[in-house]
Design a protein around this motif. Sequence first.
Motif, PDB file in Angstrom:
ATOM      1  N   GLU A 127      -2.837  -2.432  -2.725  1.00 34.03           N
ATOM      2  CA  GLU A 127      -3.900  -2.242  -1.741  1.00 34.03           C
ATOM      3  C   GLU A 127      -4.077  -0.772  -1.396  1.00 34.03           C
ATOM      4  O   GLU A 127      -3.111  -0.086  -1.081  1.00 34.03           O
ATOM      5  CB  GLU A 127      -3.505  -3.000  -0.458  1.00 34.03           C
ATOM      6  CG  GLU A 127      -4.585  -3.040   0.594  1.00 34.03           C
ATOM      7  CD  GLU A 127      -5.765  -3.892   0.160  1.00 34.03           C
ATOM      8  OE1 GLU A 127      -5.536  -5.004  -0.347  1.00 34.03           O
ATOM      9  OE2 GLU A 127      -6.913  -3.438   0.300  1.00 34.03           O
ATOM     10  N   ASP A 128      -5.289  -0.303  -1.458  1.00 32.33           N
ATOM     11  CA  ASP A 128      -5.652   1.004  -0.919  1.00 32.33           C
ATOM     12  C   ASP A 128      -4.770   2.150  -1.426  1.00 32.33           C
ATOM     13  O   ASP A 128      -4.383   3.038  -0.667  1.00 32.33           O
ATOM     14  CB  ASP A 128      -5.691   0.959   0.617  1.00 32.33           C
ATOM     15  CG  ASP A 128      -6.864   0.106   1.115  1.00 32.33           C
ATOM     16  OD1 ASP A 128      -7.609  -0.434   0.287  1.00 32.33           O
ATOM     17  OD2 ASP A 128      -7.032  -0.005   2.333  1.00 32.33           O
ATOM     18  N   PHE A 129      -4.453   2.087  -2.711  1.00 24.76           N
ATOM     19  CA  PHE A 129      -3.883   3.259  -3.393  1.00 24.76           C
ATOM     20  C   PHE A 129      -5.046   4.206  -3.696  1.00 24.76           C
ATOM     21  O   PHE A 129      -6.163   3.742  -3.922  1.00 24.76           O
ATOM     22  CB  PHE A 129      -3.232   2.858  -4.724  1.00 24.76           C
ATOM     23  CG  PHE A 129      -1.840   2.308  -4.594  1.00 24.76           C
ATOM     24  CD1 PHE A 129      -1.628   1.079  -3.992  1.00 24.76           C
ATOM     25  CD2 PHE A 129      -0.741   3.007  -5.087  1.00 24.76           C
ATOM     26  CE1 PHE A 129      -0.339   0.559  -3.864  1.00 24.76           C
ATOM     27  CE2 PHE A 129       0.546   2.496  -4.970  1.00 24.76           C
ATOM     28  CZ  PHE A 129       0.747   1.271  -4.357  1.00 24.76           C
ATOM     29  N   ASP A 142      -8.730  -3.847  -4.494  1.00 23.47           N
ATOM     30  CA  ASP A 142      -9.908  -3.022  -4.227  1.00 23.47           C
ATOM     31  C   ASP A 142     -10.891  -3.143  -5.388  1.00 23.47           C
ATOM     32  O   ASP A 142     -10.940  -4.160  -6.045  1.00 23.47           O
ATOM     33  CB  ASP A 142      -9.449  -1.609  -3.881  1.00 23.47           C
ATOM     34  CG  ASP A 142      -8.649  -1.679  -2.574  1.00 23.47           C
ATOM     35  OD1 ASP A 142      -9.255  -2.048  -1.575  1.00 23.47           O
ATOM     36  OD2 ASP A 142      -7.433  -1.439  -2.583  1.00 23.47           O
ATOM     37  N   ASN A 195      -5.035  -5.847  -8.229  1.00 26.56           N
ATOM     38  CA  ASN A 195      -5.493  -4.815  -7.298  1.00 26.56           C
ATOM     39  C   ASN A 195      -6.593  -5.412  -6.436  1.00 26.56           C
ATOM     40  O   ASN A 195      -7.516  -6.037  -6.942  1.00 26.56           O
ATOM     41  CB  ASN A 195      -6.012  -3.610  -8.088  1.00 26.56           C
ATOM     42  CG  ASN A 195      -6.586  -2.544  -7.175  1.00 26.56           C
ATOM     43  OD1 ASN A 195      -7.667  -2.708  -6.642  1.00 26.56           O
ATOM     44  ND2 ASN A 195      -5.856  -1.470  -6.988  1.00 26.56           N
ATOM     45  N   THR A 201       0.850  -1.190   0.000  1.00 21.62           N
ATOM     46  CA  THR A 201       0.000   0.000   0.000  1.00 21.62           C
ATOM     47  C   THR A 201       0.884   1.238   0.000  1.00 21.62           C
ATOM     48  O   THR A 201       2.041   1.174   0.430  1.00 21.62           O
ATOM     49  CB  THR A 201      -0.931   0.052   1.231  1.00 21.62           C
ATOM     50  OG1 THR A 201      -1.818   1.160   1.091  1.00 21.62           O
ATOM     51  CG2 THR A 201      -0.163   0.198   2.543  1.00 21.62           C
ATOM     52  N   CYS A 217       4.795  -0.994   3.069  1.00 24.52           N
ATOM     53  CA  CYS A 217       4.164   0.319   2.974  1.00 24.52           C
ATOM     54  C   CYS A 217       5.144   1.242   2.252  1.00 24.52           C
ATOM     55  O   CYS A 217       6.309   1.370   2.660  1.00 24.52           O
ATOM     56  CB  CYS A 217       3.843   0.863   4.364  1.00 24.52           C
ATOM     57  SG  CYS A 217       2.953   2.429   4.315  1.00 24.52           S
ATOM     58  N   SER A 237      -1.546  -3.833   5.149  1.00 23.70           N
ATOM     59  CA  SER A 237      -0.783  -4.876   4.441  1.00 23.70           C
ATOM     60  C   SER A 237      -0.592  -6.092   5.342  1.00 23.70           C
ATOM     61  O   SER A 237      -0.721  -7.235   4.901  1.00 23.70           O
ATOM     62  CB  SER A 237       0.591  -4.353   4.009  1.00 23.70           C
ATOM     63  OG  SER A 237       0.442  -3.264   3.124  1.00 23.70           O
ATOM     64  N   GLY A 276      -0.315   3.373   7.143  1.00 23.04           N
ATOM     65  CA  GLY A 276      -1.073   2.363   6.399  1.00 23.04           C
ATOM     66  C   GLY A 276      -0.529   0.944   6.512  1.00 23.04           C
ATOM     67  O   GLY A 276      -1.195  -0.006   6.091  1.00 23.04           O
ATOM     68  N   ILE A 323      -6.685   4.483   2.786  1.00 25.66           N
ATOM     69  CA  ILE A 323      -6.826   3.276   3.601  1.00 25.66           C
ATOM     70  C   ILE A 323      -8.303   3.083   3.941  1.00 25.66           C
ATOM     71  O   ILE A 323      -8.916   3.943   4.566  1.00 25.66           O
ATOM     72  CB  ILE A 323      -5.985   3.399   4.891  1.00 25.66           C
ATOM     73  CG1 ILE A 323      -4.491   3.489   4.560  1.00 25.66           C
ATOM     74  CG2 ILE A 323      -6.264   2.219   5.817  1.00 25.66           C
ATOM     75  CD1 ILE A 323      -3.885   2.259   3.931  1.00 25.66           C
TER      76      ILE A 323
END
Length: 525
Positions: free
Chosen positions: A205-207, A229, A227, A112, A153, A131, A127, A117
């Motif tokens: 994750e969570d970009f 998400d 990805n 991430t 991270c 992860s 963040g 987040i």
Amino acid sequence: MTPRTPPYFFNTDHRQRCLEQLRSKATGLEKYIYLNGLKGRDPNLFYEVLLANMLEIIPILYTPTVGDACSNYSHIWRRPEGVYVTIEHKGNISQVLRTWAAGPAARIAVVTDGSRILGLGDLGANGLPISIGKLDLYIAGAGIRPTTTVPICLDLGTNTQKFLDDPLYLGVRRKRPATAEMDEFMKEFMEAMREVFPQLLVQFEDFSTDNAFRYLDMFRSQYKVFNDDHINSTGAVVLSGFINSARLASEAAGKALTDHRILFFGAGSAGIGVAKQLMSFFMLNGLSEEEARQRIYTVDSKGLITADRKGLQEHKKYFARTDYAGAPLTTLVEIIEHVKPTALLGLSTIRNAFDEDVVRRMASLNTRPIIFPLSNPVSLCEVDYEDAIRWTNGQVIFASGSPYNAVEHNGKSYEPGQGNNMYIFPGIGLGTILSKAKHVTDSMVEQAAIALANSLTPEEKEADLVYPRLARIRDLSAQIASAVIRAAQLENVDQNNLLRSLSDDALLDYIKAKQWEPATGQARL
Ligand SMILES: O=C([O-])CC(=O)C(=O)O
Ligand SMILES: [Mg+2]
């Protein structure tokens, strides 16, 4: 000298002692800190306790409590437990990655940049727990060996002033870089990942959403990456829950599956990403792409999205309606009256956006309304389960992104679904790793969704569930992995020929035999 294990350890169940200690903590965050300490002291014991108590512990290590852990990470930090690659490491990223012990044995990394987040926004270097939490699900849920996981991270700064002003903030104290600088960093990072961890699958994750799309496009054909998400796993998990929900709703109403109309509340790239994935529901049921598109409506802060709106953002154009020309419809109730949706999906991060009026309208239009408030964590969820049950007199078909407990209503117990990507990503990861796939393709993701939808047991169907019980996650992950492997084979991206010769049953046995188990207490002593 290592102290001797006290004799009572041998005739008492230390796992039970750990559980009691865990339960004695008053808040979710304290429980998180306790578990984190346990993992540091005895990782094997930690995983034993986790595996035996997943329903209780997953909501602590993962959504929703992991959201608190991230928000407070600079303050609850105890010990290093992942890799921070900072913007200042540019030029030397591979050296930083080499500090992680897994080396060439590494199979999976969750990466991430902390910029979005859950629904909590830009948390910068705070963040990292997301992860870690995702990887714990890979380990517990799919049976990936802990020593082959890499939590990362990327610390590129943060645009959240509160953190920049916090004297204990763990991260680099600067604002995020401009796009060109970040792109350069990401290119070096991905190349260094391949060099240091040649067998690695990377989960983004969570970009922040624009970057999530851009980096997936940029790297997908070159590296093994997906990805987690809305673009891949969340879209797949919602598709899967929708397949089962639509069946229940259509049976109750005596209507065809192709008659569903889905209203998306929230048209950020999360809403649009999931909407695109849901088109496969209609196309799997025989409709054309155009017909599928027509069955989806999107709403943003200005109301129903129509093609005649001035200055409409690019990503909103695809679902913009051309069949409405009246005055703009701005309130959700008005829009529901106009669209008459069978399903209402929330990706807005607006707490309680589905109020009593909205939910009752959905119930007046549908025998069994489908309502999925998908924003995470609970503090951003569009409607609580208990309210949705009361306002629909138990008729709602419900799945939320964050977990809710069962609810009693008029003497009957109702169980919510959790439309969270945790059902999907462990299986996608396991299937990709075992098939040694070169890439994670759209078809591998879609087949994962279908396998999840088909995994309900007769008992779960009887109980009206739209997702299987989480307690079965190991078994589910094996089934999903099997579907992912077959899809990889069909597309010729797999590199493990052995698996091609196995029957479906033999493949499932092979996958299950590969799932890691912690040594039991006795075996360790
Ligand atoms: O972590 C979760 O619970 C689901 C997820 O990926 C997100 O909300 O970004
Ligand atoms: Mg996420």
